[in-house]
Design a protein around this motif. Sequence first.
Motif, PDB file in Angstrom:
ATOM      1  N   THR A  85       0.835  -1.203   0.000  1.00 26.39           N
ATOM      2  CA  THR A  85       0.000   0.000   0.000  1.00 26.39           C
ATOM      3  C   THR A  85       0.869   1.252   0.000  1.00 26.39           C
ATOM      4  OG1 THR A  85      -1.780  -1.164   1.135  1.00 26.39           O
ATOM      5  CG2 THR A  85      -1.806   1.242   1.247  1.00 26.39           C
ATOM      6  N   LYS A  86       1.916   1.239   0.801  1.00 24.75           N
ATOM      7  CA  LYS A  86       2.813   2.401   0.834  1.00 24.75           C
ATOM      8  C   LYS A  86       3.427   2.643  -0.539  1.00 24.75           C
ATOM      9  CE  LYS A  86       6.798   4.421   3.008  1.00 24.75           C
ATOM     10  NZ  LYS A  86       6.734   5.347   4.066  1.00 24.75           N
ATOM     11  N   SER A  87       3.856   1.586  -1.205  1.00 24.96           N
ATOM     12  CA  SER A  87       4.462   1.754  -2.528  1.00 24.96           C
ATOM     13  C   SER A  87       3.437   2.256  -3.543  1.00 24.96           C
ATOM     14  CB  SER A  87       5.090   0.442  -2.997  1.00 24.96           C
ATOM     15  OG  SER A  87       4.095  -0.528  -3.243  1.00 24.96           O
ATOM     16  N   LYS A  88       2.217   1.774  -3.441  1.00 20.89           N
ATOM     17  CA  LYS A  88       1.182   2.197  -4.391  1.00 20.89           C
ATOM     18  C   LYS A  88       0.742   3.638  -4.139  1.00 20.89           C
ATOM     19  CE  LYS A  88      -0.248  -2.471  -5.364  1.00 20.89           C
ATOM     20  NZ  LYS A  88      -1.263  -3.503  -5.262  1.00 20.89           N
ATOM     21  N   LEU A  89       0.801   4.068  -2.888  1.00 17.49           N
ATOM     22  CA  LEU A  89       0.507   5.474  -2.592  1.00 17.49           C
ATOM     23  C   LEU A  89       1.578   6.387  -3.191  1.00 17.49           C
ATOM     24  CD1 LEU A  89      -0.776   5.223   1.092  1.00 17.49           C
ATOM     25  CD2 LEU A  89      -2.105   5.849  -0.942  1.00 17.49           C
ATOM     26  N   LEU A  90       2.816   5.935  -3.149  1.00 15.25           N
ATOM     27  CA  LEU A  90       3.887   6.704  -3.790  1.00 15.25           C
ATOM     28  C   LEU A  90       3.679   6.759  -5.304  1.00 15.25           C
ATOM     29  CD1 LEU A  90       6.947   5.453  -1.733  1.00 15.25           C
ATOM     30  CD2 LEU A  90       6.160   7.804  -1.895  1.00 15.25           C
ATOM     31  N   LEU A  91       3.270   5.649  -5.890  1.00 20.81           N
ATOM     32  CA  LEU A  91       2.989   5.635  -7.325  1.00 20.81           C
ATOM     33  C   LEU A  91       1.816   6.561  -7.649  1.00 20.81           C
ATOM     34  CD1 LEU A  91       3.609   4.460 -10.122  1.00 20.81           C
ATOM     35  CD2 LEU A  91       1.974   2.637  -9.605  1.00 20.81           C
ATOM     36  N   GLN A  92       0.831   6.587  -6.784  1.00 19.08           N
ATOM     37  CA  GLN A  92      -0.316   7.470  -6.993  1.00 19.08           C
ATOM     38  C   GLN A  92       0.125   8.935  -7.017  1.00 19.08           C
ATOM     39  OE1 GLN A  92      -3.263   7.573  -3.840  1.00 19.08           O
ATOM     40  NE2 GLN A  92      -4.903   7.709  -5.365  1.00 19.08           N
ATOM     41  N   LYS A  93       1.085   9.289  -6.163  1.00 22.50           N
ATOM     42  CA  LYS A  93       1.619  10.656  -6.177  1.00 22.50           C
ATOM     43  C   LYS A  93       2.209  10.995  -7.543  1.00 22.50           C
ATOM     44  CE  LYS A  93       2.998  11.349  -1.368  1.00 22.50           C
ATOM     45  NZ  LYS A  93       4.147  11.575  -0.471  1.00 22.50           N
ATOM     46  N   LYS A  98       1.424  14.038 -12.692  1.00 21.92           N
ATOM     47  CA  LYS A  98       1.407  13.890 -14.154  1.00 21.92           C
ATOM     48  C   LYS A  98       2.806  13.728 -14.745  1.00 21.92           C
ATOM     49  CE  LYS A  98      -2.822  16.585 -14.575  1.00 21.92           C
ATOM     50  NZ  LYS A  98      -3.855  15.692 -14.823  1.00 21.92           N
ATOM     51  N   LEU A  99       3.633  12.950 -14.048  1.00 26.91           N
ATOM     52  CA  LEU A  99       4.970  12.659 -14.567  1.00 26.91           C
ATOM     53  C   LEU A  99       4.868  11.732 -15.766  1.00 26.91           C
ATOM     54  CD1 LEU A  99       7.202  11.971 -11.425  1.00 26.91           C
ATOM     55  CD2 LEU A  99       7.283  13.926 -12.953  1.00 26.91           C
ATOM     56  N   GLU A 100       5.733  11.940 -16.730  1.00 23.06           N
ATOM     57  CA  GLU A 100       5.819  11.030 -17.873  1.00 23.06           C
ATOM     58  C   GLU A 100       6.519   9.751 -17.422  1.00 23.06           C
ATOM     59  OE1 GLU A 100       4.459  11.497 -20.897  1.00 23.06           O
ATOM     60  OE2 GLU A 100       3.606  13.349 -20.080  1.00 23.06           O
ATOM     61  N   TRP A 101       6.384   8.690 -18.206  1.00 19.41           N
ATOM     62  CA  TRP A 101       6.931   7.390 -17.833  1.00 19.41           C
ATOM     63  C   TRP A 101       8.444   7.419 -17.625  1.00 19.41           C
ATOM     64  CZ3 TRP A 101       4.354   3.633 -15.831  1.00 19.41           C
ATOM     65  CH2 TRP A 101       2.998   3.492 -16.115  1.00 19.41           C
ATOM     66  N   ASP A 102       9.157   8.160 -18.440  1.00 18.51           N
ATOM     67  CA  ASP A 102      10.623   8.146 -18.359  1.00 18.51           C
ATOM     68  C   ASP A 102      11.202   9.432 -17.781  1.00 18.51           C
ATOM     69  OD1 ASP A 102      10.921   5.525 -19.421  1.00 18.51           O
ATOM     70  OD2 ASP A 102      10.402   6.332 -21.388  1.00 18.51           O
ATOM     71  N   GLU A 103      10.377  10.213 -17.139  1.00 20.99           N
ATOM     72  CA  GLU A 103      10.827  11.447 -16.496  1.00 20.99           C
ATOM     73  C   GLU A 103      11.355  11.118 -15.096  1.00 20.99           C
ATOM     74  OE1 GLU A 103       8.791  15.687 -15.145  1.00 20.99           O
ATOM     75  OE2 GLU A 103       7.745  14.373 -16.545  1.00 20.99           O
ATOM     76  N   LEU A 105      12.167  11.254 -11.164  1.00 22.55           N
ATOM     77  CA  LEU A 105      11.377  11.731 -10.027  1.00 22.55           C
ATOM     78  C   LEU A 105      11.998  13.004  -9.460  1.00 22.55           C
ATOM     79  CD1 LEU A 105      10.807   8.406  -8.035  1.00 22.55           C
ATOM     80  CD2 LEU A 105       9.470   9.328  -9.924  1.00 22.55           C
ATOM     81  N   SER A 106      11.155  13.846  -8.877  1.00 18.02           N
ATOM     82  CA  SER A 106      11.672  15.045  -8.210  1.00 18.02           C
ATOM     83  C   SER A 106      12.481  14.611  -6.989  1.00 18.02           C
ATOM     84  CB  SER A 106      10.514  15.950  -7.788  1.00 18.02           C
ATOM     85  OG  SER A 106       9.754  15.311  -6.778  1.00 18.02           O
ATOM     86  N   ASN A 107      13.309  15.507  -6.485  1.00 15.17           N
ATOM     87  CA  ASN A 107      14.201  15.158  -5.370  1.00 15.17           C
ATOM     88  C   ASN A 107      13.444  14.676  -4.138  1.00 15.17           C
ATOM     89  OD1 ASN A 107      16.478  15.690  -6.835  1.00 15.17           O
ATOM     90  ND2 ASN A 107      16.688  17.793  -6.086  1.00 15.17           N
ATOM     91  N   SER A 108      12.348  15.352  -3.787  1.00 14.65           N
ATOM     92  CA  SER A 108      11.622  14.970  -2.570  1.00 14.65           C
ATOM     93  C   SER A 108      10.983  13.588  -2.713  1.00 14.65           C
ATOM     94  CB  SER A 108      10.563  16.016  -2.230  1.00 14.65           C
ATOM     95  OG  SER A 108       9.608  16.097  -3.275  1.00 14.65           O
ATOM     96  N   ILE A 109      10.379  13.317  -3.861  1.00 14.83           N
ATOM     97  CA  ILE A 109       9.754  12.005  -4.064  1.00 14.83           C
ATOM     98  C   ILE A 109      10.827  10.935  -4.255  1.00 14.83           C
ATOM     99  CG2 ILE A 109       8.275  10.657  -5.593  1.00 14.83           C
ATOM    100  CD1 ILE A 109       6.539  13.086  -5.907  1.00 14.83           C
ATOM    101  N   ALA A 110      11.923  11.288  -4.912  1.00 15.88           N
ATOM    102  CA  ALA A 110      13.021  10.328  -5.089  1.00 15.88           C
ATOM    103  C   ALA A 110      13.583   9.909  -3.736  1.00 15.88           C
ATOM    104  CB  ALA A 110      14.112  10.931  -5.962  1.00 15.88           C
ATOM    105  N   LYS A 111      13.691  10.857  -2.815  1.00 21.52           N
ATOM    106  CA  LYS A 111      14.183  10.520  -1.474  1.00 21.52           C
ATOM    107  C   LYS A 111      13.200   9.590  -0.765  1.00 21.52           C
ATOM    108  CE  LYS A 111      15.558  12.411   3.007  1.00 21.52           C
ATOM    109  NZ  LYS A 111      15.434  11.092   3.544  1.00 21.52           N
ATOM    110  N   GLU A 112      11.920   9.906  -0.871  1.00 26.72           N
ATOM    111  CA  GLU A 112      10.891   9.070  -0.253  1.00 26.72           C
ATOM    112  C   GLU A 112      10.916   7.658  -0.849  1.00 26.72           C
ATOM    113  OE1 GLU A 112       6.100   9.432   0.712  1.00 26.72           O
ATOM    114  OE2 GLU A 112       7.090  10.987  -0.468  1.00 26.72           O
TER     115      GLU A 112
END
Length: 147
Positions: A85-93, A98-103, A105-112
């Motif tokens: 669930t935690k991983s899927k919530l991160l994917l939902q973010k 609206k990130l593209e498939w090969d874009e 991750l931003s620094n904050s989400i990448a750290k998370e």
Amino acid sequence: MNLHKWCSNTPEILTSIPNEEQSWDFHCQSSDKTIKTLGVIWNPQFDYFSFKTVVNCQDSYTKREVLSIIARLFDPLGFIGPILTKSKLLLQKLWVLKLEWDEPLSNSIAKEWNDFVSTLPVIQNIHIPRLVLKMVELSSMDLPMHQ
């Protein structure tokens, strides 16, 4: 068609099955001897389910890589549901952003995400007993087959 690759946690059952039709040698006393059945890892000797994860940490991830890692966490019985669930919530973010498939991750989400991925090897320490009730409890209970 004959059934093959028999396995049991009871050696007496295996004695009636020819060795070539068995998938596991009960007399092998290794604690890491497991069998993968329908995607679930089972240790017949100690009668528990377990999980294996192989995820290489990296500096940056894309939405495609995040989804790929989540898809490898197979848990049809729901034992590690809170972790998934935690991983899927991160994917939902990532979808909300609206990130593209090969874009990347931003620094904050990448750290998370890196924090999450770095904890995944702990899943291998989880052992779920297959039999939830003790034999004493089973013998004293009246378990109806149908309601």
